[in-house]
Design a protein around this motif. Structure first.
Motif, PDB file in Angstrom:
ATOM      1  N   LYS A   8      -0.140  17.939 -12.892  1.00  0.00           N
ATOM      2  CA  LYS A   8       0.300  16.637 -12.381  1.00  0.00           C
ATOM      3  C   LYS A   8       1.433  16.801 -11.376  1.00  0.00           C
ATOM      4  O   LYS A   8       1.430  16.165 -10.313  1.00  0.00           O
ATOM      5  CB  LYS A   8       0.738  15.747 -13.538  1.00  0.00           C
ATOM      6  CG  LYS A   8       1.193  14.363 -13.120  1.00  0.00           C
ATOM      7  CD  LYS A   8       1.608  13.535 -14.327  1.00  0.00           C
ATOM      8  CE  LYS A   8       2.098  12.157 -13.903  1.00  0.00           C
ATOM      9  NZ  LYS A   8       2.526  11.344 -15.073  1.00  0.00           N
ATOM     10  N   LEU A   9       2.397  17.650 -11.694  1.00  0.00           N
ATOM     11  CA  LEU A   9       3.532  17.872 -10.796  1.00  0.00           C
ATOM     12  C   LEU A   9       3.078  18.404  -9.446  1.00  0.00           C
ATOM     13  O   LEU A   9       3.474  17.895  -8.398  1.00  0.00           O
ATOM     14  CB  LEU A   9       4.519  18.855 -11.431  1.00  0.00           C
ATOM     15  CG  LEU A   9       5.649  19.353 -10.512  1.00  0.00           C
ATOM     16  CD1 LEU A   9       6.548  18.198 -10.091  1.00  0.00           C
ATOM     17  CD2 LEU A   9       6.462  20.444 -11.186  1.00  0.00           C
ATOM     18  N   VAL A  10       2.233  19.437  -9.467  1.00  0.00           N
ATOM     19  CA  VAL A  10       1.760  20.032  -8.206  1.00  0.00           C
ATOM     20  C   VAL A  10       1.038  18.991  -7.370  1.00  0.00           C
ATOM     21  O   VAL A  10       1.294  18.856  -6.161  1.00  0.00           O
ATOM     22  CB  VAL A  10       0.852  21.246  -8.488  1.00  0.00           C
ATOM     23  CG1 VAL A  10       0.181  21.722  -7.195  1.00  0.00           C
ATOM     24  CG2 VAL A  10       1.651  22.379  -9.116  1.00  0.00           C
ATOM     25  N   MET A  15       2.897  14.113  -2.040  1.00  0.00           N
ATOM     26  CA  MET A  15       3.539  12.896  -1.533  1.00  0.00           C
ATOM     27  C   MET A  15       5.035  13.105  -1.324  1.00  0.00           C
ATOM     28  O   MET A  15       5.720  13.699  -2.155  1.00  0.00           O
ATOM     29  CB  MET A  15       3.295  11.735  -2.503  1.00  0.00           C
ATOM     30  CG  MET A  15       1.845  11.283  -2.557  1.00  0.00           C
ATOM     31  SD  MET A  15       1.574   9.926  -3.726  1.00  0.00           S
ATOM     32  CE  MET A  15       1.518  10.828  -5.275  1.00  0.00           C
ATOM     33  N   LYS A  16       5.527  12.591  -0.210  1.00  0.00           N
ATOM     34  CA  LYS A  16       6.922  12.777   0.173  1.00  0.00           C
ATOM     35  C   LYS A  16       7.883  12.247  -0.876  1.00  0.00           C
ATOM     36  O   LYS A  16       8.909  12.875  -1.168  1.00  0.00           O
ATOM     37  CB  LYS A  16       7.180  12.088   1.516  1.00  0.00           C
ATOM     38  CG  LYS A  16       8.601  12.236   2.035  1.00  0.00           C
ATOM     39  CD  LYS A  16       8.755  11.554   3.384  1.00  0.00           C
ATOM     40  CE  LYS A  16      10.168  11.676   3.903  1.00  0.00           C
ATOM     41  NZ  LYS A  16      10.317  11.015   5.234  1.00  0.00           N
ATOM     42  N   LYS A  17       7.579  11.094  -1.478  1.00  0.00           N
ATOM     43  CA  LYS A  17       8.520  10.504  -2.434  1.00  0.00           C
ATOM     44  C   LYS A  17       8.740  11.401  -3.642  1.00  0.00           C
ATOM     45  O   LYS A  17       9.851  11.459  -4.200  1.00  0.00           O
ATOM     46  CB  LYS A  17       8.048   9.110  -2.865  1.00  0.00           C
ATOM     47  CG  LYS A  17       6.786   9.069  -3.699  1.00  0.00           C
ATOM     48  CD  LYS A  17       6.470   7.624  -4.117  1.00  0.00           C
ATOM     49  CE  LYS A  17       5.220   7.547  -4.992  1.00  0.00           C
ATOM     50  NZ  LYS A  17       4.949   6.143  -5.409  1.00  0.00           N
ATOM     51  N   TYR A  18       7.715  12.137  -4.048  1.00  0.00           N
ATOM     52  CA  TYR A  18       7.878  13.046  -5.179  1.00  0.00           C
ATOM     53  C   TYR A  18       8.580  14.333  -4.764  1.00  0.00           C
ATOM     54  O   TYR A  18       9.307  14.931  -5.576  1.00  0.00           O
ATOM     55  CB  TYR A  18       6.530  13.336  -5.828  1.00  0.00           C
ATOM     56  CG  TYR A  18       6.004  12.168  -6.630  1.00  0.00           C
ATOM     57  CD1 TYR A  18       6.599  11.813  -7.835  1.00  0.00           C
ATOM     58  CD2 TYR A  18       4.933  11.405  -6.175  1.00  0.00           C
ATOM     59  CE1 TYR A  18       6.134  10.730  -8.578  1.00  0.00           C
ATOM     60  CE2 TYR A  18       4.462  10.319  -6.905  1.00  0.00           C
ATOM     61  CZ  TYR A  18       5.069   9.988  -8.105  1.00  0.00           C
ATOM     62  OH  TYR A  18       4.616   8.905  -8.828  1.00  0.00           O
ATOM     63  N   ARG A  19       8.369  14.776  -3.531  1.00  0.00           N
ATOM     64  CA  ARG A  19       9.127  15.933  -3.051  1.00  0.00           C
ATOM     65  C   ARG A  19      10.617  15.597  -3.012  1.00  0.00           C
ATOM     66  O   ARG A  19      11.458  16.420  -3.392  1.00  0.00           O
ATOM     67  CB  ARG A  19       8.628  16.362  -1.662  1.00  0.00           C
ATOM     68  CG  ARG A  19       7.206  16.901  -1.660  1.00  0.00           C
ATOM     69  CD  ARG A  19       6.869  17.605  -0.364  1.00  0.00           C
ATOM     70  NE  ARG A  19       6.844  16.732   0.794  1.00  0.00           N
ATOM     71  CZ  ARG A  19       5.796  16.051   1.207  1.00  0.00           C
ATOM     72  NH1 ARG A  19       4.662  16.112   0.521  1.00  0.00           N
ATOM     73  NH2 ARG A  19       5.846  15.300   2.300  1.00  0.00           N
ATOM     74  N   GLN A  20      10.934  14.390  -2.551  1.00  0.00           N
ATOM     75  CA  GLN A  20      12.335  13.983  -2.513  1.00  0.00           C
ATOM     76  C   GLN A  20      12.901  13.790  -3.914  1.00  0.00           C
ATOM     77  O   GLN A  20      14.058  14.145  -4.178  1.00  0.00           O
ATOM     78  CB  GLN A  20      12.466  12.688  -1.698  1.00  0.00           C
ATOM     79  CG  GLN A  20      12.153  12.860  -0.214  1.00  0.00           C
ATOM     80  CD  GLN A  20      12.202  11.549   0.552  1.00  0.00           C
ATOM     81  OE1 GLN A  20      11.909  10.483   0.019  1.00  0.00           O
ATOM     82  NE2 GLN A  20      12.567  11.631   1.825  1.00  0.00           N
ATOM     83  N   LYS A  21      12.112  13.226  -4.803  1.00  0.00           N
ATOM     84  CA  LYS A  21      12.567  12.953  -6.168  1.00  0.00           C
ATOM     85  C   LYS A  21      12.831  14.240  -6.941  1.00  0.00           C
ATOM     86  O   LYS A  21      13.835  14.359  -7.671  1.00  0.00           O
ATOM     87  CB  LYS A  21      11.526  12.102  -6.898  1.00  0.00           C
ATOM     88  CG  LYS A  21      11.893  11.750  -8.326  1.00  0.00           C
ATOM     89  CD  LYS A  21      10.809  10.890  -8.973  1.00  0.00           C
ATOM     90  CE  LYS A  21      11.148  10.546 -10.426  1.00  0.00           C
ATOM     91  NZ  LYS A  21      10.085   9.703 -11.047  1.00  0.00           N
ATOM     92  N   THR A  22      11.940  15.216  -6.793  1.00  0.00           N
ATOM     93  CA  THR A  22      12.040  16.453  -7.570  1.00  0.00           C
ATOM     94  C   THR A  22      12.812  17.552  -6.858  1.00  0.00           C
ATOM     95  O   THR A  22      13.263  18.509  -7.494  1.00  0.00           O
ATOM     96  CB  THR A  22      10.645  16.991  -7.900  1.00  0.00           C
ATOM     97  OG1 THR A  22       9.946  17.294  -6.667  1.00  0.00           O
ATOM     98  CG2 THR A  22       9.831  15.971  -8.702  1.00  0.00           C
ATOM     99  N   GLY A  23      12.932  17.451  -5.525  1.00  0.00           N
ATOM    100  CA  GLY A  23      13.566  18.514  -4.759  1.00  0.00           C
ATOM    101  C   GLY A  23      12.715  19.767  -4.689  1.00  0.00           C
ATOM    102  O   GLY A  23      13.240  20.890  -4.616  1.00  0.00           O
ATOM    103  N   PHE A  84       8.353  25.641  -4.860  1.00  0.00           N
ATOM    104  CA  PHE A  84       9.688  26.113  -4.514  1.00  0.00           C
ATOM    105  C   PHE A  84      10.693  24.964  -4.498  1.00  0.00           C
ATOM    106  O   PHE A  84      10.327  23.809  -4.290  1.00  0.00           O
ATOM    107  CB  PHE A  84       9.694  26.753  -3.122  1.00  0.00           C
ATOM    108  CG  PHE A  84       9.015  28.087  -3.047  1.00  0.00           C
ATOM    109  CD1 PHE A  84       9.717  29.256  -3.329  1.00  0.00           C
ATOM    110  CD2 PHE A  84       7.682  28.198  -2.682  1.00  0.00           C
ATOM    111  CE1 PHE A  84       9.106  30.496  -3.256  1.00  0.00           C
ATOM    112  CE2 PHE A  84       7.059  29.430  -2.592  1.00  0.00           C
ATOM    113  CZ  PHE A  84       7.770  30.585  -2.886  1.00  0.00           C
ATOM    114  N   GLN A  85      11.964  25.329  -4.656  1.00  0.00           N
ATOM    115  CA  GLN A  85      13.036  24.372  -4.463  1.00  0.00           C
ATOM    116  C   GLN A  85      13.222  24.108  -2.970  1.00  0.00           C
ATOM    117  O   GLN A  85      13.185  25.036  -2.158  1.00  0.00           O
ATOM    118  CB  GLN A  85      14.344  24.906  -5.043  1.00  0.00           C
ATOM    119  CG  GLN A  85      14.383  24.974  -6.549  1.00  0.00           C
ATOM    120  CD  GLN A  85      15.700  25.522  -7.057  1.00  0.00           C
ATOM    121  OE1 GLN A  85      16.002  26.698  -6.869  1.00  0.00           O
ATOM    122  NE2 GLN A  85      16.485  24.676  -7.685  1.00  0.00           N
TER     123      GLN A  85
END
Length: 248
Positions: A8-10, A15-23, A84-85
């Protein structure tokens, strides 16, 4: 074995919002993942098939080809996928040397190719307008072929940056002067515009030196060049001129 939460995470990181949310962001393939590891990027998750021959971090896990296929954003997965972070950028570096500024570039493939072009020509920083596509989009990361590990990407208010710099500001415009007959400095900011509309009406007045890549076809020709191709031609001429000046 890939857990449901990991899957689910991958998938969310598309989506950009999840990249921003999770870093975090996703990278795939031996070349891209390998370059990120060499440059010190830290993997939070690392999945590789038994065929993968690259270096393995301590948290690496072996997965089957079918599992990698379900994780992957590629039609044909390439042995390894890592999460990756995102790099932490506390301060935007001041423009120096030769830089690129992207004004509303929307296509992930174009941005990825431009990052790769910047890496090839030794351009260390790309300034992006807020409406430029996110550089950590999986399609962008893939298109860079690892160059995103070596080029700093900064999202800024482009108009403020260009107003505050002392460097000459170049831009490719249809009403510009022939690229090959203009004076080009070793230091400067090259502005490249949106795929359909070019440099925006807000940024256009801030371009002090307007350049045009001439067509050599005597009759009908293409209306314009792809922005990534135009970037490559422009950067190549800047670097060629710099090399010529240094040897004279």
């Amino acid at each position: 074995m890939v857990s449901k939460n990991e899957m689910k995470l991958v998938r969310q990181l598309e989506m950009k919002k999840y990249r921003q949310k999770t870093g975090m962001f996703v990278a795939e393939g031996p070349k891209v993942v390998g370059d990120l590891l060499k440059c010190g990027f830290q993997p939070r998750l690392f999945f590789a098939t038994s065929e993968y021959g690259g270096s393995l971090p301590t948290n690496a896990r072996t997965v089957g080809a079918d599992e990698l296929q379900r994780l992957s954003f590629l039609q044909h997965p390439q042995q390894v996928l890592a999460v990756f972070q995102l790099p932490v950028q506390e301060l935007v570096p001041a423009p120096c040397g030769l830089c690129l500024a992207l004004d509303g570039v929307q296509d992930p493939g174009n941005l990825g190719t431009i990052i790769r072009i910047a890496d090839w020509f030794g351009i260390k920083v790309i300034y992006c307008s807020r409406d430029t596509v996110d550089a950590w989009n999986p399609k962008v990361v893939q298109a860079t072929m690892g160059s995103i590990a070596r080029v700093t990407i900064c999202y800024v208010e482009l108009s403020d940056l260009l107003r505050s710099t002392d460097l000459p500001v170049y831009g490719t415009l249809l009403n510009g002067e022939n690229l090959y007959s203009q004076e080009l400095t070793a230091d400067g900011i090259i502005v490249m515009g949106n795929e359909g509309n070019g440099i925006s009406t807000e940024i256009r007045p801030l371009v002090g030196r307007r350049l045009f890549i001439p067509s050599y076809h005597p009759a009908d020709t293409a209306e314009s060049l792809n922005v990534a191709i135009a970037t490559a031609i422009t950067c190549a001429e800047f670097r060629r001129r710099q090399t010529t000046n240094e040897t004279n």
